[in-house]
Design an enzyme around this catalytic site. Sequence first.
Site, PDB file in Angstrom:
ATOM      1  NE  ARG A  10     -16.181  -7.110  16.731  1.00  0.00           N
ATOM      2  CZ  ARG A  10     -17.191  -6.913  17.575  1.00  0.00           C
ATOM      3  NH1 ARG A  10     -18.382  -7.391  17.290  1.00  0.00           N
ATOM      4  NH2 ARG A  10     -17.006  -6.242  18.682  1.00  0.00           N
ATOM      5  CE  LYS A  39      -0.355  -4.373   0.554  1.00  0.00           C
ATOM      6  NZ  LYS A  39       0.830  -3.692  -0.006  1.00  0.00           N
ATOM      7  CD  GLU A  56       0.895  -0.302 -10.655  1.00  0.00           C
ATOM      8  OE1 GLU A  56       1.554  -1.311 -10.325  1.00  0.00           O
ATOM      9  OE2 GLU A  56       0.875   0.742  -9.987  1.00  0.00           O
ATOM     10  CE  LYS A  69      -1.855  -7.247  -5.615  1.00  0.00           C
ATOM     11  NZ  LYS A  69      -2.342  -5.891  -5.493  1.00  0.00           N
ATOM     12  CD  GLU A 112       3.850  -5.045   1.533  1.00  0.00           C
ATOM     13  OE1 GLU A 112       2.756  -4.927   0.973  1.00  0.00           O
ATOM     14  OE2 GLU A 112       4.658  -4.123   1.628  1.00  0.00           O
ATOM     15  NE  ARG A 130       0.079  -7.617  -1.153  1.00  0.00           N
ATOM     16  CZ  ARG A 130      -1.218  -7.770  -0.983  1.00  0.00           C
ATOM     17  NH1 ARG A 130      -1.682  -8.732  -0.219  1.00  0.00           N
ATOM     18  NH2 ARG A 130      -2.086  -6.964  -1.589  1.00  0.00           N
ATOM     19  CG  ASN A 170       5.213  -1.831  -2.739  1.00  0.00           C
ATOM     20  OD1 ASN A 170       4.102  -1.742  -3.252  1.00  0.00           O
ATOM     21  ND2 ASN A 170       5.397  -2.177  -1.470  1.00  0.00           N
ATOM     22  CG  HIS A 178       4.825   1.430  -6.247  1.00  0.00           C
ATOM     23  ND1 HIS A 178       5.122   0.668  -7.350  1.00  0.00           N
ATOM     24  CD2 HIS A 178       3.470   1.556  -6.247  1.00  0.00           C
ATOM     25  CE1 HIS A 178       4.005   0.319  -7.973  1.00  0.00           C
ATOM     26  NE2 HIS A 178       2.988   0.858  -7.331  1.00  0.00           N
ATOM     27  CG  HIS A 205       5.046   7.950  -1.537  1.00  0.00           C
ATOM     28  ND1 HIS A 205       5.601   7.958  -0.290  1.00  0.00           N
ATOM     29  CD2 HIS A 205       3.887   8.606  -1.428  1.00  0.00           C
ATOM     30  CE1 HIS A 205       4.800   8.601   0.551  1.00  0.00           C
ATOM     31  NE2 HIS A 205       3.740   8.989  -0.127  1.00  0.00           N
ATOM     32  CG  HIS A 246      -0.266   5.102  -8.513  1.00  0.00           C
ATOM     33  ND1 HIS A 246       0.632   5.466  -7.523  1.00  0.00           N
ATOM     34  CD2 HIS A 246      -0.200   3.738  -8.587  1.00  0.00           C
ATOM     35  CE1 HIS A 246       1.196   4.381  -7.033  1.00  0.00           C
ATOM     36  NE2 HIS A 246       0.713   3.323  -7.654  1.00  0.00           N
TER      37      HIS A 246
HETATM   38  N1  GLY Z   1      -0.227  -2.894  -4.766  1.00  0.00           N
HETATM   39  C1  GLY Z   1       0.697  -3.632  -4.005  1.00  0.00           C
HETATM   40  C2  GLY Z   1       0.070  -4.745  -3.241  1.00  0.00           C
HETATM   41  O1  GLY Z   1      -1.105  -5.036  -3.387  1.00  0.00           O
HETATM   42  O2  GLY Z   1       0.754  -5.350  -2.459  1.00  0.00           O
END
Ligand code: GLY
Length: 361
Positions: free
Chosen positions: A120, A142, A184, A226, A236, A241, A245, A248, A252, A265
Amino acid sequence: MGSVRVQLGERSYDIAVTSDGDAGLGSFARQRIRNVRAFVITDEHVIEHADKVAAALGAAGFQPLRVSLSAGESQKSLAAAAYLYDQLAEAGADRQTLVVAVGGGVIGDLAGFVAATWNRGLPLLMVPTTLLAMVDSSVGGKVGINHPRGKNLIGAFHQPIGVWIDTAFLNTLPDREYRSGLAEVVKYGVILDAELFAYLEQHTAAILARDAECIRHLVARSCRLKANVVEQDEREETGLRAILNYGHTFAHAFETVGGYGAWLHGEAVAAGMICASRLAERRGLIGADVTERQRRLLQTFALPVAPQRWPVDDLLAVMRRDKKAVAGRLRFVLPKRLGEAALFNDVPEEDVRQVLENAGD
Ligand code: GLY
Protein backbone atom coordinates in the site's frame (compact mmCIF):
# COMPACT_ATOMS: atom_id res chain seq x y z
CA MET A 1 23.11 23.20 -4.88
CA GLY A 2 19.75 24.68 -5.89
CA SER A 3 16.46 23.47 -4.59
CA VAL A 4 12.83 23.60 -5.69
CA ARG A 5 10.07 22.97 -3.16
CA VAL A 6 6.87 21.26 -4.28
CA GLN A 7 4.15 22.38 -1.83
CA LEU A 8 1.55 19.67 -1.44
CA GLY A 9 0.73 19.73 2.26
CA GLU A 10 1.91 16.54 3.94
CA ARG A 11 3.11 15.27 0.54
CA SER A 12 5.46 18.26 0.01
CA TYR A 13 9.00 17.54 -1.13
CA ASP A 14 12.23 19.09 -2.37
CA ILE A 15 13.90 18.75 -5.73
CA ALA A 16 17.66 19.16 -5.34
CA VAL A 17 19.47 20.39 -8.45
CA THR A 18 23.24 19.93 -8.36
CA SER A 19 26.22 19.16 -10.58
CA ASP A 20 28.48 18.13 -7.71
CA GLY A 21 28.16 14.37 -8.08
CA ASP A 22 26.65 12.30 -5.30
CA ALA A 23 28.11 14.37 -2.46
CA GLY A 24 25.04 15.29 -0.48
CA LEU A 25 22.76 12.56 -1.82
CA GLY A 26 23.15 10.38 1.27
CA SER A 27 22.29 13.18 3.68
CA PHE A 28 19.45 14.37 1.39
CA ALA A 29 17.91 10.89 1.69
CA ARG A 30 18.77 10.50 5.38
CA GLN A 31 17.10 13.81 6.29
CA ARG A 32 13.90 12.52 4.77
CA ILE A 33 13.79 8.96 5.98
CA ARG A 34 15.16 7.18 9.03
CA ASN A 35 14.95 3.50 8.10
CA VAL A 36 17.91 1.60 6.68
CA ARG A 37 16.63 -0.49 3.81
CA ALA A 38 16.83 0.93 0.29
CA PHE A 39 15.87 -0.79 -2.91
CA VAL A 40 17.64 0.80 -5.88
CA ILE A 41 15.95 0.10 -9.23
CA THR A 42 17.83 0.91 -12.41
CA ASP A 43 18.47 -0.26 -15.98
CA GLU A 44 21.50 -1.68 -17.73
CA HIS A 45 22.41 1.67 -19.34
CA VAL A 46 22.97 3.51 -16.08
CA ILE A 47 24.23 0.80 -13.74
CA GLU A 48 27.36 2.84 -12.99
CA HIS A 49 25.27 5.80 -11.88
CA ALA A 50 23.12 3.46 -9.77
CA ASP A 51 26.22 1.99 -8.13
CA LYS A 52 27.34 5.49 -7.13
CA VAL A 53 23.89 6.25 -5.77
CA ALA A 54 23.90 2.98 -3.80
CA ALA A 55 27.37 3.76 -2.43
CA ALA A 56 26.27 7.25 -1.35
CA LEU A 57 23.24 5.75 0.40
CA GLY A 58 25.44 3.12 2.02
CA ALA A 59 27.76 5.83 3.37
CA ALA A 60 24.71 7.48 4.94
CA GLY A 61 23.78 4.31 6.81
CA PHE A 62 21.35 2.70 4.37
CA GLN A 63 21.59 -0.94 3.33
CA PRO A 64 20.97 -0.62 -0.39
CA LEU A 65 20.00 -3.54 -2.61
CA ARG A 66 20.34 -2.89 -6.37
CA VAL A 67 18.12 -4.41 -9.04
CA SER A 68 18.88 -3.80 -12.70
CA LEU A 69 16.45 -4.32 -15.58
CA SER A 70 17.02 -4.28 -19.31
CA ALA A 71 16.36 -0.85 -20.83
CA GLY A 72 13.35 0.18 -22.88
CA GLU A 73 9.66 1.04 -22.86
CA SER A 74 8.73 -2.68 -22.80
CA GLN A 75 9.79 -2.70 -19.13
CA LYS A 76 6.73 -0.64 -18.23
CA SER A 77 4.81 -3.90 -17.96
CA LEU A 78 2.97 -6.00 -15.41
CA ALA A 79 5.66 -8.66 -15.88
CA ALA A 80 8.45 -6.25 -14.88
CA ALA A 81 6.38 -4.97 -11.94
CA ALA A 82 5.76 -8.59 -10.83
CA TYR A 83 9.49 -9.29 -11.00
CA LEU A 84 10.19 -6.28 -8.77
CA TYR A 85 7.44 -7.32 -6.32
CA ASP A 86 9.15 -10.73 -6.06
CA GLN A 87 12.48 -9.04 -5.36
CA LEU A 88 10.91 -6.83 -2.69
CA ALA A 89 9.24 -9.85 -1.08
CA GLU A 90 12.49 -11.81 -1.10
CA ALA A 91 14.32 -8.88 0.46
CA GLY A 92 11.67 -8.71 3.20
CA ALA A 93 10.72 -5.15 2.30
CA ASP A 94 8.44 -3.47 4.79
CA ARG A 95 6.43 -0.27 4.55
CA GLN A 96 9.49 1.83 5.42
CA THR A 97 11.73 0.42 2.69
CA LEU A 98 12.93 3.26 0.47
CA VAL A 99 12.51 2.66 -3.27
CA VAL A 100 15.10 4.60 -5.27
CA ALA A 101 14.52 5.00 -9.02
CA VAL A 102 17.79 5.66 -10.89
CA GLY A 103 17.13 6.10 -14.60
CA GLY A 104 14.97 7.80 -17.19
CA GLY A 105 11.22 8.00 -17.54
CA VAL A 106 10.69 4.26 -17.90
CA ILE A 107 12.48 3.37 -14.67
CA GLY A 108 10.87 6.28 -12.80
CA ASP A 109 7.36 5.33 -13.92
CA LEU A 110 7.86 1.60 -13.24
CA ALA A 111 9.73 1.89 -9.94
CA GLY A 112 7.27 4.59 -8.87
CA PHE A 113 4.34 2.31 -9.68
CA VAL A 114 5.87 -0.53 -7.68
CA ALA A 115 6.51 1.88 -4.80
CA ALA A 116 2.91 3.12 -4.99
CA THR A 117 1.43 -0.37 -4.85
CA TRP A 118 3.69 -2.65 -2.78
CA ASN A 119 2.42 -2.89 0.77
CA ARG A 120 0.00 0.00 0.00
CA GLY A 121 2.81 2.40 -0.69
CA LEU A 122 6.53 2.76 -0.03
CA PRO A 123 8.59 5.96 0.15
CA LEU A 124 10.07 6.83 -3.23
CA LEU A 125 13.23 8.78 -4.08
CA MET A 126 13.63 9.81 -7.70
CA VAL A 127 17.15 10.07 -9.14
CA PRO A 128 16.57 10.90 -12.82
CA THR A 129 19.43 10.38 -15.28
CA THR A 130 17.90 11.77 -18.49
CA LEU A 131 16.95 15.37 -19.23
CA LEU A 132 13.36 14.33 -19.92
CA ALA A 133 13.06 12.64 -16.55
CA MET A 134 14.74 15.59 -14.79
CA VAL A 135 12.35 18.20 -16.17
CA ASP A 136 9.18 16.17 -16.41
CA SER A 137 8.53 12.58 -15.41
CA SER A 138 10.32 12.50 -12.04
CA VAL A 139 8.31 15.48 -10.77
CA GLY A 140 4.61 15.46 -9.98
CA GLY A 141 3.85 11.93 -8.85
CA LYS A 142 2.49 10.33 -12.01
CA VAL A 143 3.65 6.70 -12.01
CA GLY A 144 2.47 3.81 -14.10
CA ILE A 145 2.91 0.98 -16.53
CA ASN A 146 1.47 0.28 -19.97
CA HIS A 147 -1.43 -1.95 -21.00
CA PRO A 148 -1.68 -3.36 -24.55
CA ARG A 149 -4.58 -0.90 -25.04
CA GLY A 150 -2.45 2.14 -24.27
CA LYS A 151 0.42 3.80 -22.45
CA ASN A 152 0.19 4.48 -18.69
CA LEU A 153 -3.29 2.94 -18.42
CA ILE A 154 -2.33 1.24 -15.14
CA GLY A 155 -1.02 3.79 -12.69
CA ALA A 156 -1.33 6.02 -9.68
CA PHE A 157 -0.45 9.41 -8.26
CA HIS A 158 2.35 8.74 -5.79
CA GLN A 159 4.50 11.72 -4.88
CA PRO A 160 8.16 11.02 -4.11
CA ILE A 161 9.72 12.03 -0.78
CA GLY A 162 12.38 13.85 -2.79
CA VAL A 163 13.98 14.22 -6.21
CA TRP A 164 17.76 14.28 -6.51
CA ILE A 165 18.92 15.77 -9.81
CA ASP A 166 22.62 15.56 -10.60
CA THR A 167 23.02 17.20 -13.99
CA ALA A 168 26.46 15.55 -14.32
CA PHE A 169 24.54 12.39 -15.22
CA LEU A 170 23.74 14.10 -18.51
CA ASN A 171 27.40 13.96 -19.55
CA THR A 172 26.91 10.32 -20.58
CA LEU A 173 23.45 10.78 -22.13
CA PRO A 174 23.39 10.11 -25.90
CA ASP A 175 23.01 13.31 -27.92
CA ARG A 176 19.65 12.35 -29.43
CA GLU A 177 18.16 11.71 -26.01
CA TYR A 178 19.53 14.97 -24.67
CA ARG A 179 17.97 16.93 -27.53
CA SER A 180 14.73 15.03 -27.10
CA GLY A 181 14.62 16.24 -23.47
CA LEU A 182 15.09 19.83 -24.67
CA ALA A 183 11.71 19.61 -26.42
CA GLU A 184 10.01 19.42 -23.01
CA VAL A 185 11.96 22.47 -21.82
CA VAL A 186 10.83 24.40 -24.92
CA LYS A 187 7.29 23.27 -24.05
CA TYR A 188 7.48 24.96 -20.61
CA GLY A 189 8.60 28.17 -22.30
CA VAL A 190 5.68 28.17 -24.71
CA ILE A 191 2.94 27.30 -22.24
CA LEU A 192 4.12 29.05 -19.09
CA ASP A 193 7.18 31.27 -19.37
CA ALA A 194 8.07 33.57 -22.27
CA GLU A 195 11.25 34.57 -20.43
CA LEU A 196 12.44 30.96 -20.33
CA PHE A 197 11.70 30.72 -24.05
CA ALA A 198 13.83 33.82 -24.74
CA TYR A 199 16.61 32.40 -22.53
CA LEU A 200 16.60 29.25 -24.66
CA GLU A 201 16.82 31.32 -27.84
CA GLN A 202 19.73 33.32 -26.45
CA HIS A 203 21.75 30.38 -25.11
CA THR A 204 21.47 27.70 -27.79
CA ALA A 205 25.24 27.22 -28.13
CA ALA A 206 25.78 26.78 -24.38
CA ILE A 207 22.78 24.48 -24.15
CA LEU A 208 24.00 22.26 -26.97
CA ALA A 209 27.47 22.23 -25.38
CA ARG A 210 25.78 21.04 -22.17
CA ASP A 211 27.16 23.91 -20.12
CA ALA A 212 26.56 22.87 -16.50
CA GLU A 213 25.36 26.26 -15.21
CA CYS A 214 23.02 26.66 -18.13
CA ILE A 215 21.56 23.18 -17.65
CA ARG A 216 21.06 23.73 -13.94
CA HIS A 217 19.13 26.90 -14.74
CA LEU A 218 16.93 25.14 -17.32
CA VAL A 219 16.27 22.15 -15.08
CA ALA A 220 15.50 24.20 -11.97
CA ARG A 221 13.23 26.59 -13.89
CA SER A 222 11.39 23.71 -15.61
CA CYS A 223 10.90 21.95 -12.28
CA ARG A 224 9.62 25.18 -10.67
CA LEU A 225 7.13 25.69 -13.49
CA LYS A 226 5.92 22.10 -13.31
CA ALA A 227 5.72 22.28 -9.52
CA ASN A 228 3.54 25.43 -9.75
CA VAL A 229 1.09 23.52 -11.93
CA VAL A 230 1.13 20.34 -9.86
CA GLU A 231 0.58 22.33 -6.66
CA GLN A 232 -2.66 23.73 -8.09
CA ASP A 233 -3.96 20.62 -9.84
CA GLU A 234 -2.16 17.60 -8.43
CA ARG A 235 -4.55 15.00 -9.88
CA GLU A 236 -5.27 16.69 -13.21
CA GLU A 237 -8.84 17.51 -12.27
CA THR A 238 -9.29 21.16 -13.21
CA GLY A 239 -7.70 21.22 -16.66
CA LEU A 240 -4.66 23.17 -15.45
CA ARG A 241 -2.24 20.22 -15.27
CA ALA A 242 -3.51 19.16 -18.70
CA ILE A 243 -1.67 22.11 -20.27
CA LEU A 244 1.56 20.17 -19.64
CA ASN A 245 0.33 18.00 -22.51
CA TYR A 246 0.97 20.71 -25.10
CA GLY A 247 1.98 18.96 -28.34
CA HIS A 248 1.23 15.57 -26.83
CA THR A 249 -2.05 14.73 -28.63
CA PHE A 250 -0.25 14.98 -31.96
CA ALA A 251 2.85 13.32 -30.47
CA HIS A 252 0.86 10.33 -29.28
CA ALA A 253 -0.58 9.87 -32.77
CA PHE A 254 2.90 10.13 -34.33
CA GLU A 255 4.28 7.58 -31.86
CA THR A 256 1.37 5.19 -32.39
CA VAL A 257 1.21 5.37 -36.18
CA GLY A 258 4.98 5.64 -36.65
CA GLY A 259 5.68 2.85 -34.16
CA TYR A 260 7.35 3.63 -30.87
CA GLY A 261 10.80 2.97 -32.34
CA ALA A 262 10.53 5.69 -35.01
CA TRP A 263 10.88 8.75 -32.81
CA LEU A 264 11.89 9.42 -29.24
CA HIS A 265 9.10 10.95 -27.17
CA GLY A 266 10.60 14.45 -27.23
CA GLU A 267 11.01 14.31 -31.00
CA ALA A 268 7.32 13.49 -31.38
CA VAL A 269 6.46 16.29 -28.93
CA ALA A 270 8.56 18.78 -30.94
CA ALA A 271 6.66 18.11 -34.17
CA GLY A 272 3.42 17.95 -32.17
CA MET A 273 3.98 21.41 -30.70
CA ILE A 274 4.38 22.94 -34.15
CA CYS A 275 1.15 21.27 -35.30
CA ALA A 276 -0.69 22.49 -32.18
CA SER A 277 0.71 25.98 -32.70
CA ARG A 278 -0.60 25.99 -36.28
CA LEU A 279 -4.01 24.99 -34.93
CA ALA A 280 -3.84 27.98 -32.61
CA GLU A 281 -3.03 30.19 -35.60
CA ARG A 282 -6.06 28.87 -37.50
CA ARG A 283 -8.21 29.78 -34.53
CA GLY A 284 -6.78 33.29 -34.45
CA LEU A 285 -5.21 32.85 -31.00
CA ILE A 286 -1.66 33.66 -32.10
CA GLY A 287 0.18 35.04 -35.10
CA ALA A 288 2.46 32.99 -37.35
CA ASP A 289 5.47 34.60 -35.62
CA VAL A 290 4.83 32.56 -32.44
CA THR A 291 4.95 29.28 -34.39
CA GLU A 292 7.99 30.47 -36.32
CA ARG A 293 9.97 31.17 -33.14
CA GLN A 294 9.21 27.66 -31.88
CA ARG A 295 10.09 26.14 -35.24
CA ARG A 296 13.43 27.92 -35.38
CA LEU A 297 14.38 27.01 -31.83
CA LEU A 298 13.43 23.35 -32.22
CA GLN A 299 15.35 23.16 -35.49
CA THR A 300 18.42 24.61 -33.78
CA PHE A 301 18.14 21.69 -31.38
CA ALA A 302 17.92 19.39 -34.44
CA LEU A 303 14.42 18.30 -33.49
CA PRO A 304 11.73 17.45 -36.07
CA VAL A 305 9.16 20.16 -36.76
CA ALA A 306 6.76 18.17 -38.95
CA PRO A 307 5.51 14.58 -38.95
CA GLN A 308 6.87 12.03 -41.37
CA ARG A 309 4.62 11.00 -44.27
CA TRP A 310 2.22 9.03 -42.12
CA PRO A 311 -1.35 8.67 -43.48
CA VAL A 312 -3.41 11.56 -42.12
CA ASP A 313 -6.49 9.33 -41.72
CA ASP A 314 -4.51 6.97 -39.48
CA LEU A 315 -3.27 9.88 -37.35
CA LEU A 316 -6.80 11.27 -37.01
CA ALA A 317 -8.14 7.83 -36.07
CA VAL A 318 -5.68 7.66 -33.15
CA MET A 319 -6.59 11.17 -31.99
CA ARG A 320 -10.31 10.40 -32.12
CA ARG A 321 -9.80 7.33 -29.93
CA ASP A 322 -7.32 9.04 -27.66
CA LYS A 323 -9.23 12.10 -26.67
CA LYS A 324 -12.86 11.00 -26.69
CA ALA A 325 -13.87 13.25 -29.54
CA VAL A 326 -17.40 14.57 -29.35
CA ALA A 327 -19.22 15.12 -32.65
CA GLY A 328 -16.09 15.63 -34.73
CA ARG A 329 -14.41 17.90 -32.19
CA LEU A 330 -11.09 17.13 -30.53
CA ARG A 331 -9.28 18.29 -27.41
CA PHE A 332 -5.99 20.19 -27.65
CA VAL A 333 -3.76 22.42 -25.58
CA LEU A 334 -3.19 25.57 -27.64
CA PRO A 335 -0.94 28.58 -27.00
CA LYS A 336 -2.77 31.89 -26.50
CA ARG A 337 0.53 33.79 -26.66
CA LEU A 338 4.13 32.87 -25.94
CA GLY A 339 4.09 31.89 -22.25
CA GLU A 340 0.40 31.06 -21.94
CA ALA A 341 -1.73 28.12 -23.08
CA ALA A 342 -5.19 26.70 -22.43
CA LEU A 343 -7.12 23.52 -23.03
CA PHE A 344 -9.71 23.64 -25.85
CA ASN A 345 -12.33 20.89 -26.11
CA ASP A 346 -13.91 22.05 -29.33
CA VAL A 347 -11.28 21.89 -32.07
CA PRO A 348 -12.94 20.87 -35.37
CA GLU A 349 -11.43 17.73 -36.82
CA GLU A 350 -11.29 19.46 -40.19
CA ASP A 351 -8.80 22.01 -38.78
CA VAL A 352 -6.61 19.19 -37.50
CA ARG A 353 -6.74 17.53 -40.92
CA GLN A 354 -5.73 20.79 -42.62
CA VAL A 355 -2.78 21.24 -40.25
CA LEU A 356 -1.58 17.66 -40.80
CA GLU A 357 -2.00 17.82 -44.58
CA ASN A 358 0.05 21.03 -44.75
CA ALA A 359 2.51 20.14 -41.99
CA GLY A 360 5.53 19.74 -44.24
CA ASP A 361 5.14 23.22 -45.85
N1 GLY B 1 3.87 14.90 -17.98
C1 GLY B 1 2.64 15.52 -17.71
C2 GLY B 1 2.30 15.54 -16.26
O1 GLY B 1 3.09 15.15 -15.42
O2 GLY B 1 1.21 15.94 -15.94
